[in-house]
Enzyme design. Structure first.
Site, mmCIF file in Angstrom:
data_model
loop_
_atom_site.group_PDB
_atom_site.id
_atom_site.type_symbol
_atom_site.label_atom_id
_atom_site.label_comp_id
_atom_site.label_asym_id
_atom_site.label_seq_id
_atom_site.Cartn_x
_atom_site.Cartn_y
_atom_site.Cartn_z
ATOM 1 N N GLU A 154 -7.207 0.508 -7.597
ATOM 2 C CA GLU A 154 -8.181 1.480 -7.050
ATOM 3 C C GLU A 154 -8.297 2.730 -7.918
ATOM 4 O O GLU A 154 -9.401 3.291 -7.935
ATOM 5 C CB GLU A 154 -7.776 1.853 -5.617
ATOM 6 C CG GLU A 154 -7.886 0.719 -4.629
ATOM 7 C CD GLU A 154 -6.836 -0.374 -4.815
ATOM 8 O OE1 GLU A 154 -5.726 -0.051 -5.275
ATOM 9 O OE2 GLU A 154 -7.151 -1.532 -4.522
ATOM 10 N N ASP A 192 -4.183 -6.282 -9.032
ATOM 11 C CA ASP A 192 -3.936 -5.570 -7.778
ATOM 12 C C ASP A 192 -3.778 -4.080 -8.070
ATOM 13 O O ASP A 192 -3.708 -3.658 -9.229
ATOM 14 C CB ASP A 192 -2.660 -6.151 -7.152
ATOM 15 C CG ASP A 192 -2.440 -5.653 -5.737
ATOM 16 O OD1 ASP A 192 -3.424 -5.214 -5.097
ATOM 17 O OD2 ASP A 192 -1.288 -5.696 -5.272
ATOM 18 N N ASP A 203 -5.123 -5.972 1.977
ATOM 19 C CA ASP A 203 -4.047 -6.152 2.948
ATOM 20 C C ASP A 203 -4.533 -6.146 4.390
ATOM 21 O O ASP A 203 -4.497 -5.118 5.073
ATOM 22 C CB ASP A 203 -2.981 -5.066 2.738
ATOM 23 C CG ASP A 203 -2.336 -5.189 1.374
ATOM 24 O OD1 ASP A 203 -2.538 -6.232 0.721
ATOM 25 O OD2 ASP A 203 -1.648 -4.249 0.967
HETATM 26 C C1 GLC Z 1 -0.395 -5.035 -2.428
HETATM 27 C C2 GLC Z 1 -1.313 -6.248 -2.428
HETATM 28 C C3 GLC Z 1 -0.579 -7.433 -1.851
HETATM 29 C C4 GLC Z 1 0.696 -7.680 -2.662
HETATM 30 C C5 GLC Z 1 1.567 -6.447 -2.659
HETATM 31 C C6 GLC Z 1 2.778 -6.579 -3.559
HETATM 32 O O1 GLC Z 1 -0.107 -4.638 -1.130
HETATM 33 O O2 GLC Z 1 -2.504 -6.002 -1.746
HETATM 34 O O3 GLC Z 1 -1.398 -8.571 -1.865
HETATM 35 O O4 GLC Z 1 1.395 -8.753 -2.116
HETATM 36 O O5 GLC Z 1 0.800 -5.328 -3.113
HETATM 37 O O6 GLC Z 1 2.398 -6.814 -4.866
#
Ligand code: GLC
Length: 733
Positions: A387, A384, A453
């Site tokens: 980017e 995650d 998200d």
């Molecule tokens: C980001 C991710 C999400 C995750 C959050 C906390 O927003 O896209 O899926 O739950 O971070 O890690």
């Protein structure tokens, strides 16, 4: 035109176009051949065939005439550069009022080192570009390819999201073609937004781009994915249902999820652990007060057929006492600015960014991941914030990743991260289970993707079908969205409609934010759980069908979930349908996507279609208004289909010994079987041919000792049981 070293050089006045060809892919550039060395493509140019001033490839002709480079098929133009006025339009770009009101200005740029201009014919649709939150046709929109984490509710006006997949598929006036721009710099794709007949790609990178030819979208996808790398073959288990939440903690909360799924007879293969399993968000650590023995927990889950997936973010907490920070510092493994380690902030607060472009850093992270997976019994890694996300404003362009400036590698950061993480699985001969939010066009051999998200909004449910199917045709067949929506409050009707719409999504995960109400399938009431279960059952029964599609996607790039036009490229009614999709060749999903709706219009392409729930038949070639209930959303089977199925599974840890074939009319099909897990597993391919009375199963590839003992053939209400054999014939009376 002259040909030198497999390069055709076309000259017209002061303009030059150089062209190289590999199979169906035509590479065009005007100065030097300068695809970024960090972008690895499979392109071995072939010898070119001149014909007068043209170059001929199969039925296509490449021609440079009056300063315009074009590609012809049977003397009709398929692709043509735009040579009219292509000045970038900047009027009405005054955002001062918006800024006064406290809104973010778009700050657009109108001068670029490179601009590639392509003509769009009147009725062309343009598809692709990965994860945009919009309907399938990109025409009339502008996008900026710059991997971006923007947590607000995405809609069609969002120019940048998490992924940069610089590929569009154009349904041209005289056929389809693809365009791929391999440069990793920020790139604008303006698709007829300013001038309806002009599509331009503008960037500060090179002018090197690729046109992909083919008679059908499938042929083009095959050639495109050969260029960027074929999608991985997932483990069979990865097709199972996955449950997540930010965050299941402590360990008893994870057990609780397992127990509630079992008590409610809900299939489940993976539980995801979000950031709170870590010690202070330090990657590769476990908070021992919350998870005293992670390995014991994963062993306990494994006994119940469930595995853990843990999130790993790139950012490393700045803490000199923390070994990962210190080790990477010693290796000179972080991005720098002005010669010093560059700091920003992510979940752990003050954070630094590993330089995955540096081999030593890459090896360190691969080793760390392998060790972490092994020590804790982890099934998959969720990548995650890659980017890369930064909470203290964007990374400046001159942050350096070794010799590469951020402006050049930003869009490749997620891609390089997933390569490094995937290696940790590969070295044990296990197919990688890596899920990523950010990626580039070349990431699909290493990772599955999810679309970040989204929110619990009807609009986000609606757009999920175009997002997943567009990721599919953009070379990412294994994609999904957060079922139920990540942000915002889900409700039972929305959750029901969401699982109905996404039950056959290649990657299926229900995930929600810490700030929202729970939305597990059992979080509302029994009726909701019952409906959710019904669709999970449907998926688990169809796992062999999805796995066959995974084999097809791995071989040819052709996606699992497809927009309608992909399967019916000559049916103009399918070209702009975004609210129904095909799963492979046989199943059409046209679900309810609106609150309170109990009917919708469904377009049935040529053929005969059977409602999976009530058996009602529809003759293709037109649209019908179809009544649906809260329990039964729109699933239609092409009546001349063979569907391979399992029966009654609650997880995919152990392959079953019975293959079910559901059929109706004369049809042919190929079913694949392998160990479902290792990288080098050999496979079997079974050719199944039903002529209306006799079913023949013939093994046409045999590399694996089958797990099947029984074959069950279901035709309408008739059920025929057979011992499985590599070659068998069965007559149905
Ligand atoms: C980001 C991710 C999400 C995750 C959050 C906390 O927003 O896209 O899926 O739950 O971070 O890690």
């Amino acid at each position: 035109m002259e040909i030198k070293n497999n390069t055709a050089v076309f000259v017209c006045g002061s303009k030059t176009r150089k062209v190289r060809v590999c199979g169906n892919v035509v590479r065009i550039f005007s100065s030097e051949c300068v695809t970024d060395e960090l972008v690895k493509l499979n392109f071995d140019e072939q010898e070119l065939k001149p014909d007068g001033n043209d170059v001929v490839i199969g039925d296509y002709r490449l021609r440079f005439c009056n300063g315009t480079f074009s590609i012809y098929l049977n003397e009709k133009i398929v692709f043509s550069e735009y040579t009219g006025d292509a000045t970038i339009y900047t009027e009405n770009k005054d955002f001062s009022l918006a800024a006064l009101e406290g809104h973010k200005s778009e700050g657009e740029k109108s001068e670029f080192a490179t601009q590639i201009n392509i003509t769009l014919a009147e009725n062309d649709c343009v598809y692709g570009l990965g994860d945009k939150a919009a309907a399938i046709d990109r025409r009339g929109y502008e996008y900026v390819q710059w991997n971006t984490d923007d947590p607000s509710a995405h809609n069609e006006s969002y120019k940048s999201l998490y992924k940069s997949i610089n590929y569009v598929l154009v349904s041209g006036g005289s056929g389809y073609y693809g365009v791929f721009y391999p440069d990793p710099h920020r790139a604008v794709f303006n698709i007829g937004a300013y001038k309806p007949d002009l599509m331009y790609i503008a960037s500060d990178g090179s002018d090197d781009y690729y046109i992909i030819l083919g008679k059908t979208p499938a042929e083009i996808t095959e050639a495109y994915t050969a260029l960027v790398g074929k999608p991985l073959l997932p483990r069979l288990k990865m097709l199972g249902n996955q449950q997540s939440r930010w965050s299941y903690t402590p360990h008893s909360a994870v057990r609780d999820v397992m127990t509630r799924f079992a008590e409610n007879d809900l299939p489940l293969d993976y539980i995801h652990l979000d950031i709170d399993y870590m010690d202070g968000y330090r990657v590769y650590t476990v908070d021992k007060s919350r998870f005293p023995d992670m390995k014991a927990l994963s062993d306990e889950l494994a006994e119940n057929g469930i595995e853990l997936v843990t999130i790993i973010d790139p950012a490393v907490k700045y803490d000199i006492e923390y070994s990962v920070y210190a080790d990477l510092e010693k290796l000179d493994g972080y991005a720098k600015r002005d010669g010093k380690i560059y700091h920003n902030a992510v979940w752990p607060g003050d954070s630094v960014y590993p330089d995955y472009f540096n081999n030593k850093t890459a090896d360190y992270i691969t080793n760390k991941t392998a060790q972490f997976i092994e020590e804790n019994g982890i099934g998959g890694i969720w990548c995650d914030m890659n980017e890369p996300a930064s909470f203290n404003g964007p990374l400046p362009d001159d942050v350096m990743f070794g010799e590469y400036p951020h402006s050049r590698v930003h869009n490749l950061y997620g891609d390089y991260m997933v390569r490094v993480i995937a290696k940790a699985f590969n070295r044990n001969n296990v197919r990688p289970f890596v899920i990523t939010r950010a990626c580039f066009a070349t990431s699909s051999p290493n990772t599955v993707a999810w679309n970040g998200d989204n929110q619990s909004l009807w609009g986000h449910l609606r757009v999920s079908l175009s997002q997943i199917s567009t990721m599919g045709i953009s070379g990412f067949p294994f994609d999904g969205v957060d079922v139920g929506g990540f942000g915002g409050e889900c409700n039972k009707e929305l959750l029901i409609r969401w699982i109905q719409a996404n039950a056959l999504s290649p990657f299926l995960r229900n995930h929600s934010s810490i700030h929202t109400r729970s939305q597990e399938p059992y979080a509302f009431d029994t009726a909701t759980t019952d409906i959710y279960r019904r669709y999970l059952r449907l998926r688990y029964d169809l796992i062999p069908y999805l796995y066959d599609l995974a084999h097809v996607a791995h071989q040819s790039g052709v996606p699992v979930m497809r927009p309608m036009f992909f399967n019916f490229p000559n049916d103009s009614a399918c070209r702009r349908i975004s609210d129904q999709v095909m799963i492979g060749e046989s199943i059409m999903v046209a679900p309810i996507l609106d609150q309170g709706a109990n009917m919708r219009s469904v377009y049935f392409p040529q053929g005969e279609w059977v409602d999976m729930f009530n058996g009602k038949t529809y003759k293709g070639g037109g649209a019908y208004v179809v009544n649906m209930t809260l329990e039964n959303s729109g699933y239609f089977i092409k009546s001349d289909s063979i569907l391979p199925m399992y029966s009654g599974l609650n997880n995919l840890s152990k392959k079953p010994d019975t293959l079910v074939l559901r059929l109706n009319k004369p049809a042919k099909y190929i079913n694949y079987e392998d160990d479902g897990r290792t990288l080098d597993s050999k496979r079997n391919a079974y050719e199944i041919d039903f002529d209306g009375r006799t079913l023949r199963l013939k093994t046409v590839e045999r590399g694996y000792d089958t797990d099947y003992k029984k074959l069950i053939i279901v035709i309408g209400k008739k059920i025929i049981k057979h011992d499985f054999a590599y070659d068998l014939t069965c007559t149905i009376d």
